[in-house]
Design an enzyme around this catalytic site. Structure first.
Site, PDB file in Angstrom:
ATOM      1  N   CYS A  64       0.830  -1.205   0.000  1.00  0.00           N
ATOM      2  CA  CYS A  64       0.000   0.000   0.000  1.00  0.00           C
ATOM      3  C   CYS A  64       0.867   1.259   0.000  1.00  0.00           C
ATOM      4  O   CYS A  64       2.008   1.231   0.463  1.00  0.00           O
ATOM      5  CB  CYS A  64      -0.873   0.028   1.231  1.00  0.00           C
ATOM      6  SG  CYS A  64      -1.882  -1.432   1.411  1.00  0.00           S
ATOM      7  N   ARG A  84       4.804   0.315  -6.278  1.00  0.00           N
ATOM      8  CA  ARG A  84       4.864  -0.511  -5.073  1.00  0.00           C
ATOM      9  C   ARG A  84       3.915  -1.701  -5.161  1.00  0.00           C
ATOM     10  O   ARG A  84       4.014  -2.623  -4.375  1.00  0.00           O
ATOM     11  CB  ARG A  84       4.499   0.328  -3.850  1.00  0.00           C
ATOM     12  CG  ARG A  84       5.434   1.487  -3.615  1.00  0.00           C
ATOM     13  CD  ARG A  84       4.993   2.297  -2.442  1.00  0.00           C
ATOM     14  NE  ARG A  84       5.039   1.530  -1.220  1.00  0.00           N
ATOM     15  CZ  ARG A  84       6.109   1.427  -0.435  1.00  0.00           C
ATOM     16  NH1 ARG A  84       7.205   2.066  -0.754  1.00  0.00           N
ATOM     17  NH2 ARG A  84       6.084   0.706   0.652  1.00  0.00           N
ATOM     18  N   TRP A  93      -3.139  -2.473  -1.501  1.00  0.00           N
ATOM     19  CA  TRP A  93      -2.799  -3.843  -1.915  1.00  0.00           C
ATOM     20  C   TRP A  93      -3.614  -4.744  -0.994  1.00  0.00           C
ATOM     21  O   TRP A  93      -3.366  -4.797   0.211  1.00  0.00           O
ATOM     22  CB  TRP A  93      -1.298  -4.065  -1.743  1.00  0.00           C
ATOM     23  CG  TRP A  93      -0.783  -5.347  -2.307  1.00  0.00           C
ATOM     24  CD1 TRP A  93      -0.380  -5.573  -3.596  1.00  0.00           C
ATOM     25  CD2 TRP A  93      -0.579  -6.580  -1.601  1.00  0.00           C
ATOM     26  NE1 TRP A  93       0.051  -6.870  -3.737  1.00  0.00           N
ATOM     27  CE2 TRP A  93      -0.062  -7.512  -2.530  1.00  0.00           C
ATOM     28  CE3 TRP A  93      -0.798  -6.991  -0.293  1.00  0.00           C
ATOM     29  CZ2 TRP A  93       0.248  -8.817  -2.192  1.00  0.00           C
ATOM     30  CZ3 TRP A  93      -0.484  -8.303   0.048  1.00  0.00           C
ATOM     31  CH2 TRP A  93       0.030  -9.199  -0.898  1.00  0.00           C
ATOM     32  N   ASN A 152      -1.534   2.092   5.974  1.00  0.00           N
ATOM     33  CA  ASN A 152      -0.648   1.012   5.528  1.00  0.00           C
ATOM     34  C   ASN A 152      -0.356   0.149   6.739  1.00  0.00           C
ATOM     35  O   ASN A 152      -0.151   0.679   7.829  1.00  0.00           O
ATOM     36  CB  ASN A 152       0.700   1.556   5.031  1.00  0.00           C
ATOM     37  CG  ASN A 152       0.596   2.237   3.693  1.00  0.00           C
ATOM     38  OD1 ASN A 152      -0.483   2.291   3.101  1.00  0.00           O
ATOM     39  ND2 ASN A 152       1.713   2.760   3.212  1.00  0.00           N
ATOM     40  N   GLY A 153      -0.258  -1.162   6.540  1.00  0.00           N
ATOM     41  CA  GLY A 153       0.059  -2.053   7.657  1.00  0.00           C
ATOM     42  C   GLY A 153      -1.104  -2.988   7.926  1.00  0.00           C
ATOM     43  O   GLY A 153      -2.052  -3.063   7.136  1.00  0.00           O
ATOM     44  N   GLU A 158      18.071 -16.854  -9.278  1.00  0.00           N
ATOM     45  CA  GLU A 158      17.590 -15.484  -9.477  1.00  0.00           C
ATOM     46  C   GLU A 158      16.965 -15.344 -10.870  1.00  0.00           C
ATOM     47  O   GLU A 158      15.949 -14.675 -11.041  1.00  0.00           O
ATOM     48  CB  GLU A 158      18.775 -14.514  -9.269  1.00  0.00           C
ATOM     49  CG  GLU A 158      18.510 -13.058  -9.583  1.00  0.00           C
ATOM     50  CD  GLU A 158      17.377 -12.422  -8.773  1.00  0.00           C
ATOM     51  OE1 GLU A 158      16.886 -13.027  -7.824  1.00  0.00           O
ATOM     52  OE2 GLU A 158      16.961 -11.311  -9.151  1.00  0.00           O
ATOM     53  N   LYS A 205      13.183 -14.160 -11.524  1.00  0.00           N
ATOM     54  CA  LYS A 205      12.876 -13.010 -12.389  1.00  0.00           C
ATOM     55  C   LYS A 205      11.866 -13.403 -13.448  1.00  0.00           C
ATOM     56  O   LYS A 205      10.900 -12.710 -13.708  1.00  0.00           O
ATOM     57  CB  LYS A 205      14.193 -12.576 -13.051  1.00  0.00           C
ATOM     58  CG  LYS A 205      14.515 -11.164 -13.138  1.00  0.00           C
ATOM     59  CD  LYS A 205      14.908 -10.416 -11.932  1.00  0.00           C
ATOM     60  CE  LYS A 205      14.068 -10.562 -10.723  1.00  0.00           C
ATOM     61  NZ  LYS A 205      14.644  -9.991  -9.529  1.00  0.00           N
ATOM     62  N   GLU A 250       8.364 -14.007 -11.977  1.00  0.00           N
ATOM     63  CA  GLU A 250       7.762 -12.740 -11.531  1.00  0.00           C
ATOM     64  C   GLU A 250       7.149 -11.948 -12.677  1.00  0.00           C
ATOM     65  O   GLU A 250       6.026 -11.490 -12.583  1.00  0.00           O
ATOM     66  CB  GLU A 250       8.865 -11.850 -10.941  1.00  0.00           C
ATOM     67  CG  GLU A 250       8.950 -11.802  -9.460  1.00  0.00           C
ATOM     68  CD  GLU A 250       9.965 -10.774  -9.008  1.00  0.00           C
ATOM     69  OE1 GLU A 250      11.110 -10.780  -9.505  1.00  0.00           O
ATOM     70  OE2 GLU A 250       9.599  -9.954  -8.161  1.00  0.00           O
ATOM     71  N   HIS A 278      17.877 -36.707  -8.947  1.00  0.00           N
ATOM     72  CA  HIS A 278      17.165 -36.951  -7.690  1.00  0.00           C
ATOM     73  C   HIS A 278      15.705 -36.509  -7.778  1.00  0.00           C
ATOM     74  O   HIS A 278      15.041 -36.423  -6.751  1.00  0.00           O
ATOM     75  CB  HIS A 278      17.886 -36.249  -6.534  1.00  0.00           C
ATOM     76  CG  HIS A 278      19.303 -36.719  -6.373  1.00  0.00           C
ATOM     77  ND1 HIS A 278      19.618 -37.924  -5.803  1.00  0.00           N
ATOM     78  CD2 HIS A 278      20.471 -36.157  -6.763  1.00  0.00           C
ATOM     79  CE1 HIS A 278      20.934 -38.088  -5.827  1.00  0.00           C
ATOM     80  NE2 HIS A 278      21.472 -37.033  -6.414  1.00  0.00           N
ATOM     81  N   LYS A 315       6.394  -3.928  -4.481  1.00  0.00           N
ATOM     82  CA  LYS A 315       7.813  -3.605  -4.491  1.00  0.00           C
ATOM     83  C   LYS A 315       8.455  -3.873  -3.146  1.00  0.00           C
ATOM     84  O   LYS A 315       9.522  -4.450  -3.055  1.00  0.00           O
ATOM     85  CB  LYS A 315       8.010  -2.136  -4.898  1.00  0.00           C
ATOM     86  CG  LYS A 315       9.472  -1.706  -4.969  1.00  0.00           C
ATOM     87  CD  LYS A 315      10.227  -2.479  -6.029  1.00  0.00           C
ATOM     88  CE  LYS A 315      11.710  -2.211  -6.021  1.00  0.00           C
ATOM     89  NZ  LYS A 315      12.457  -3.282  -6.720  1.00  0.00           N
TER      90      LYS A 315
END
Ligand code: M6R
Length: 617
Positions: free
Chosen positions: A2, A27, A75, A100-101, A489, A493, A496, A512, A612
């Site tokens: 948020c 964000r 969000w 926010n929170g 990574e 990426k 995402e 395995h 973000k």
């Protein structure tokens, strides 16, 4: 996640609020809203599920005007992204707020409030704050008394950053506990204006001067100025900081997306980070200190092992660093994901340095891990962070700031390579402190930015390969040694930004389990170094090929690997330097993710469901 923006000015706040929200979009969010006081002092709210542009359309159609004002990008956590759940939340037309929170005791409070006869209009945890504050006694025509508001907020469990607006009162309140909140100070023609923002990026077009509220602070902003009260209700001052970030750093420039722009900014981000830690090629302790370089040197000289903790991409940087720290400083290293570490009861061996890594410095799990570490008997806590005003930057004992600049793409790129540069400096500093060789490796660092540029020149070839991957539905990444975390990574990426299923395994683990996934047509991506593990990796590649897997290899040309049926090869600049390798292989994998996503038409800079900085658990 948020975002909060607030404006106290003598001009119409609406365009400034919408401008602020546009800069908070990166964000991650799924609805937006704003509230202003209209001409006569009445509260007016406007909210919209969807994007800020949807809210802009509504604002234009409505011709809403007013001042001061507050605004929010939400969000969704409690309740789906709908107009009703979007912030601001208000009650009885007296008070509106954005939050926010997460309020952890919202169910208990809500039950009490329902018993008192309060009516709820949303599913959010936030609405209980409005009802609690609305009970505060106020004088005639005056707003919420700051101390009374703080006492009410004291009943909340969890975290909050709040901006509050009240009917008939051209004043804003801002309060925080556990979620970041900044107050921007207008300058020049805008002197006397105040802005509230949860993120520095949104302040940049308006001001470079800001202060950071501390946990428990409440700020009262009106035409007479800004008054800040700490958690105990005492009037306090907080230092004013002047940022040197360029407002233009928020633009995409000639690039279609922030992600692409930031991928290409990596040589500069790495150069600036290295320059901050070296003087005449010698790694310095001073840039790692929070005031006393001698104390830093004393601490570093005592280190006997390290514990690195982070999330997501920053965790991958930590995994790479473990190789360097073991090899160059000969120090044992353990790496943990912050959300796991924070609930463990770690056995801390003597003289262990706790290192936390975070681009934003506001990741809830990383901060919780740091707070746990502070009580757990580590030698010291050290942070590597890209955001000077963040909680992490303020709470660690030793701090190194990466110089990646503002990163707006949700997918972290330049912050990752800047973290790697910082971790190289730390490895050398510790090697030096322990009397181990460091000079030759440090000399090679000078060439790193230029070599990164060579790596970025592979873009066209990568773009050509992206088409086949974009049509796949599952992609397997393999890696070995130093390039395993880089492959991890690469997979993160890709998933995402392209929403493709991408998984990464150590190549030695193929037999395995993951080999069961390989059948004709399955796509496999592998970064390949020309080193002692090459023969092992070649065997793994044969295993994939024998089962019809189609491979895209990023290879050092000296490996001799070339294009053939089922195998496409991209030559990465050759290197024998273990400091250079991860930084030369990471950008091509980022470019691959970007170009696959571009073909798939996803929302590259704001991928669905992601934020973000992950400021809640
Ligand atoms: O701000 P931080 O470095 O603490 O963030 C950690 C992760 O949330 C972050 O790296 C995330 O995985 C990125 N979206 C990866 O691109």
């Amino acid at each position: 996640m948020c975002g909060i923006f607030g404006v106290l000015a003598r001009r119409d706040a609406v365009p400034l609020l919408l401008g602020g929200l546009a800069l908070l979009e990166y964000r991650g969010y799924d609805s937006a809203g704003l509230a202003v006081l209209e001409e006569g002092g009445a509260l007016r709210l406007l909210k919209s599920a969807g994007k800020v542009k949807d809210l802009c359309r509504k604002a234009a159609a409505d011709a809403i005007r007013g001042r001061p004002g507050i605004a929010h990008t939400r969000w969704a956590t409690h309740g789906p992204p709908t107009d009703l759940n979007a912030h601001p939340h208000a009650c009885g037309g007296r008070l509106a707020l954005v939050h926010n929170g997460i309020i952890e005791n919202h169910e208990v409070l809500r039950r009490e409030q329902v018993r008192r006869g309060c009516r709820f209009h949303s599913d959010t945890d936030t609405e209980v704050i409005v009802h609690e504050l609305d009970r505060c006694p106020r004088g005639n025509g005056t707003g919420l008394p700051p101390r009374a508001a703080q006492e009410v907020l004291g009943r909340l469990e969890g975290s909050y950053a709040l901006a509050i607006l009240e009917t008939g009162n051209r004043r804003l309140l801002a309060a925080r506990r556990g979620s970041p909140l900044l107050i921007g100070l207008g300058c020049g023609a805008a002197a006397g204006e105040y802005y509230i923002s949860s993120d520095l990026a949104a302040l940049l077009p308006l001001t470079s001067r800001y202060l950071v509220l501390e946990d428990g602070d409440l700020a009262e902003l009106d035409e007479e100025g800004a008054r800040i009260y700490d958690a105990a209700g005492r009037r306090v001052t907080r230092p004013v900081t002047e940022t040197r970030l360029d407002p233009a750093s928020s633009d995409k420039g000639p690039h279609g997306h922030h992600m692409l722009k930031e991928i290409h900014e990596q040589p500069q981000a790495v150069r600036a980070t290295l320059e901050a830690g070296l003087r005449a090629g010698v790694p310095q302790a001073a840039p790692w200190s929070s005031g006393d370089p001698e104390e830093t040197e004393r601490i570093l000289a005592q280190v006997r092992r390290l514990h690195l903790v982070a999330c997501g991409t920053s965790y991958h940087a930590a995994l790479v660093a473990a190789y360097w720290l073991e090899k160059h400083a000969r120090l044992p290293c353990r790496v943990d994901i912050a959300s796991e570490f924070r609930y463990r009861d770690p056995v801390v061996e003597e003289r262990t340095l706790f290192v936390c890594i975070s681009q934003s410095g506001e990741t809830a799990d990383t901060l919780a891990a740091l707070r746990r570490a502070r009580e757990a008997g580590y030698l010291a806590t050290l942070g590597i962070c890209n955001t000077p005003q963040s909680a992490l930057a303020r709470e660690v004992q030793l701090l190194f700031l990466t110089r990646a600049g503002l990163e707006r793409g949700v997918a972290s790129t330049k912050a990752f390579t800047a973290q790697l540069a910082a971790l190289q400096l730390l490895s050398l500093l510790l090697a030096k402190a322990r009397g181990r060789p460091w000079e030759a490796t440090a000399r090679n660092l000078e060439r790193l930015p230029e070599r990164l540029r060579e790596s970025l020149r592979l873009e066209q070839r990568i773009k050509d390969c992206a088409a086949t991957l974009a049509a796949a539905d599952h992609i397997l990444f393999l890696g070995r040694g130093l390039l395993l975390p880089v492959a991890m990574e690469g997979a993160l990426k890709l998933k995402e930004v392209s929403y493709l299923r991408a998984e990464c395994y150590p190549a030695g683990e193929l037999k395995h389990g993951p080999l069961a996934l390989v059948e004709p047509g399955v796509r496999v991506v592998v970064p390949v170094l020309n080193g002692e593990l090459l023969p092992k990796l070649r065997t793994n590649l044969e295993e994939v090929k024998a089962r019809g897997g189609e491979m895209l290899l990023f290879v050092d040309p000296r490996t001799g690997l070339e294009d053939q049926q089922g195998v496409r090869v991209i030559h990465v600049p050759p290197t024998e330097d273990d400091f250079q390798a991860p930084l030369l292989y990471a950008p091509p994998l980022q470019l691959l993710a970007y170009h696959v996503a571009l073909r798939r038409g996803t929302d590259i800079d704001q991928p669905r469901n992601l934020a973000k900085s992950v400021t809640v658990e």
